[in-house]
Design a protein around this motif. Sequence first.
Motif, PDB file in Angstrom:
ATOM      1  N   LEU A 194       0.863  -1.352  -0.100  1.00  0.00           N
ATOM      2  CA  LEU A 194      -0.143   0.027   0.062  1.00  0.00           C
ATOM      3  C   LEU A 194       0.892   1.290  -0.319  1.00  0.00           C
ATOM      4  O   LEU A 194       0.465   2.170   0.684  1.00  0.00           O
ATOM      5  CB  LEU A 194      -1.114   0.284   1.237  1.00  0.00           C
ATOM      6  CG  LEU A 194      -2.132  -1.235   1.199  1.00  0.00           C
ATOM      7  CD1 LEU A 194      -2.740  -0.878   2.404  1.00  0.00           C
ATOM      8  CD2 LEU A 194      -2.815  -1.103  -0.302  1.00  0.00           C
ATOM      9  N   ASN A 195       2.266   1.053  -0.831  1.00  0.00           N
ATOM     10  CA  ASN A 195       2.834   2.312  -0.827  1.00  0.00           C
ATOM     11  C   ASN A 195       3.921   1.962  -2.165  1.00  0.00           C
ATOM     12  O   ASN A 195       4.515   0.876  -2.093  1.00  0.00           O
ATOM     13  CB  ASN A 195       4.021   2.453   0.326  1.00  0.00           C
ATOM     14  CG  ASN A 195       4.614   3.591   0.233  1.00  0.00           C
ATOM     15  OD1 ASN A 195       5.679   3.702  -0.351  1.00  0.00           O
ATOM     16  ND2 ASN A 195       4.245   4.645   1.379  1.00  0.00           N
ATOM     17  N   PHE A 196       3.750   2.949  -3.112  1.00  0.00           N
ATOM     18  CA  PHE A 196       4.553   2.771  -4.456  1.00  0.00           C
ATOM     19  C   PHE A 196       6.066   2.920  -4.049  1.00  0.00           C
ATOM     20  O   PHE A 196       6.936   2.148  -4.626  1.00  0.00           O
ATOM     21  CB  PHE A 196       4.276   3.978  -5.134  1.00  0.00           C
ATOM     22  CG  PHE A 196       2.953   3.678  -6.202  1.00  0.00           C
ATOM     23  CD1 PHE A 196       2.376   2.607  -6.334  1.00  0.00           C
ATOM     24  CD2 PHE A 196       2.280   4.888  -6.360  1.00  0.00           C
ATOM     25  CE1 PHE A 196       1.192   2.434  -6.946  1.00  0.00           C
ATOM     26  CE2 PHE A 196       1.181   4.625  -6.863  1.00  0.00           C
ATOM     27  CZ  PHE A 196       0.498   3.567  -7.213  1.00  0.00           C
ATOM     28  N   THR A 197       6.493   3.553  -2.886  1.00  0.00           N
ATOM     29  CA  THR A 197       7.936   3.727  -2.628  1.00  0.00           C
ATOM     30  C   THR A 197       8.209   2.489  -2.149  1.00  0.00           C
ATOM     31  O   THR A 197       9.351   2.029  -2.328  1.00  0.00           O
ATOM     32  CB  THR A 197       8.061   4.839  -1.716  1.00  0.00           C
ATOM     33  OG1 THR A 197       7.778   6.293  -2.550  1.00  0.00           O
ATOM     34  CG2 THR A 197       9.685   5.055  -1.526  1.00  0.00           C
ATOM     35  N   ALA A 198       7.614   1.927  -1.350  1.00  0.00           N
ATOM     36  CA  ALA A 198       8.019   0.648  -0.669  1.00  0.00           C
ATOM     37  C   ALA A 198       7.890  -0.600  -1.728  1.00  0.00           C
ATOM     38  O   ALA A 198       8.759  -1.485  -1.542  1.00  0.00           O
ATOM     39  CB  ALA A 198       7.002   0.206   0.650  1.00  0.00           C
ATOM     40  N   ALA A 199       6.950  -0.466  -2.477  1.00  0.00           N
ATOM     41  CA  ALA A 199       6.971  -1.504  -3.639  1.00  0.00           C
ATOM     42  C   ALA A 199       8.277  -1.381  -4.562  1.00  0.00           C
ATOM     43  O   ALA A 199       8.778  -2.067  -5.044  1.00  0.00           O
ATOM     44  CB  ALA A 199       5.750  -1.200  -4.544  1.00  0.00           C
ATOM     45  N   ALA A 200       8.679  -0.301  -4.695  1.00  0.00           N
ATOM     46  CA  ALA A 200       9.758   0.138  -5.663  1.00  0.00           C
ATOM     47  C   ALA A 200      11.173  -0.494  -4.982  1.00  0.00           C
ATOM     48  O   ALA A 200      11.736  -1.007  -5.616  1.00  0.00           O
ATOM     49  CB  ALA A 200       9.987   1.543  -5.782  1.00  0.00           C
ATOM     50  N   GLN A 201      10.999  -0.313  -3.664  1.00  0.00           N
ATOM     51  CA  GLN A 201      12.332  -0.794  -3.096  1.00  0.00           C
ATOM     52  C   GLN A 201      12.251  -2.318  -3.015  1.00  0.00           C
ATOM     53  O   GLN A 201      13.468  -2.932  -3.249  1.00  0.00           O
ATOM     54  CB  GLN A 201      12.263  -0.311  -1.553  1.00  0.00           C
ATOM     55  CG  GLN A 201      12.689   1.086  -1.282  1.00  0.00           C
ATOM     56  CD  GLN A 201      12.214   1.759  -0.029  1.00  0.00           C
ATOM     57  OE1 GLN A 201      12.082   1.024   0.738  1.00  0.00           O
ATOM     58  NE2 GLN A 201      12.948   2.990   0.179  1.00  0.00           N
ATOM     59  N   GLU A 202      11.216  -2.998  -3.014  1.00  0.00           N
ATOM     60  CA  GLU A 202      11.110  -4.459  -3.172  1.00  0.00           C
ATOM     61  C   GLU A 202      11.666  -5.060  -4.299  1.00  0.00           C
ATOM     62  O   GLU A 202      12.098  -6.112  -4.513  1.00  0.00           O
ATOM     63  CB  GLU A 202       9.739  -4.879  -2.518  1.00  0.00           C
ATOM     64  CG  GLU A 202       9.351  -6.243  -2.753  1.00  0.00           C
ATOM     65  CD  GLU A 202       7.948  -6.767  -2.355  1.00  0.00           C
ATOM     66  OE1 GLU A 202       7.281  -7.706  -3.074  1.00  0.00           O
ATOM     67  OE2 GLU A 202       7.357  -6.236  -1.441  1.00  0.00           O
ATOM     68  N   LEU A 203      10.936  -4.275  -5.353  1.00  0.00           N
ATOM     69  CA  LEU A 203      11.023  -4.755  -6.828  1.00  0.00           C
ATOM     70  C   LEU A 203      12.491  -4.388  -7.286  1.00  0.00           C
ATOM     71  O   LEU A 203      12.909  -4.882  -8.470  1.00  0.00           O
ATOM     72  CB  LEU A 203      10.102  -4.166  -7.817  1.00  0.00           C
ATOM     73  CG  LEU A 203       8.550  -4.843  -7.269  1.00  0.00           C
ATOM     74  CD1 LEU A 203       7.595  -4.344  -7.982  1.00  0.00           C
ATOM     75  CD2 LEU A 203       8.631  -6.427  -7.250  1.00  0.00           C
ATOM     76  N   GLY A 204      13.136  -3.492  -6.758  1.00  0.00           N
ATOM     77  CA  GLY A 204      14.269  -2.922  -7.418  1.00  0.00           C
ATOM     78  C   GLY A 204      13.999  -1.759  -8.499  1.00  0.00           C
ATOM     79  O   GLY A 204      14.925  -1.940  -9.399  1.00  0.00           O
TER      80      GLY A 204
END
Length: 289
Positions: A21-31
């Motif tokens: 539920l956060n684009f920034t956290a998702a970006a960090q997870e996916l690289g």
Amino acid sequence: MAKSLPPLTWFRAFEAAARQLNFTAAAQELGMTQSAVSQHVKALETRLGVTLFLRRARGLSLTDEGRMLLPQVGSALETLADAARGFEAGPTKNLLTIASSVSVAEWVIAPHLAEFKARMPDLRLRFVGTIWPDDYNTVRADVEIPFGSRSQVGRAGIMLEPGGLIALKAPGLRGPLEDLPLIESVGTSDGWSKWRDVVGPVLQPEIFVDSYGAALHMAAQGNGVALVSALLAQNALSSGQLVRASPASLQSTEGYFLRITPDVPGAEAFRDWLLERLADAPDIGSVQG
């Protein structure tokens, strides 16, 4: 004719953003970059014709459509992961598994691979294509060449040189850089907008691709100027497929790293060979910016 499916990266971005539920956290997870995740999700919403998230000041919340889609996408991604794992078993004696992007395999390793094979004639090689740093969590490789920032890759990785970005074009493409069409590699943190800020004016990109390797191919066919990793450019320059569109270079917040599984003789031999090969490559210029 049946309508084609949306790209898998769109679904992966949606699934990670829906869990976090956060684009920034998702970006960090996916690289990925935050903007890349947001763009992938927006593209999926446009393709499906629904709104999947409510964008709020404190984060995201799923719409009814998003809640309906999430379990299906999560299940599908897990099914794909299970299917891929089913093919990983097999004879492993004298087999070295190398995980890297297709761009690295094609533009950095393949042109000189015969030299390594001559050194290690009994060693069999298996290449596994990867894109994002989290892909390396799902493959079992003896040698890994991930792309990303130092914080994403970790301290165990050796950063491969040369770093930075340079502008390349086909030898037959004439004219000053500021007047030439541009090719943009999306999903990376640095691109033509940073070049415009640091080096000088250029046109807006006209062609968008999802990898530096694809950008190199587009440029080699005379379609425009590609801003790509200097590491990938070495063979293209030495072979004459591409030439510098500008003597300037650009620092990048991301790059390619090399890490190996300890105590694997073939992995150590490959690491030493690749670092030696890169050290012996012609100098293509310093990085500025």
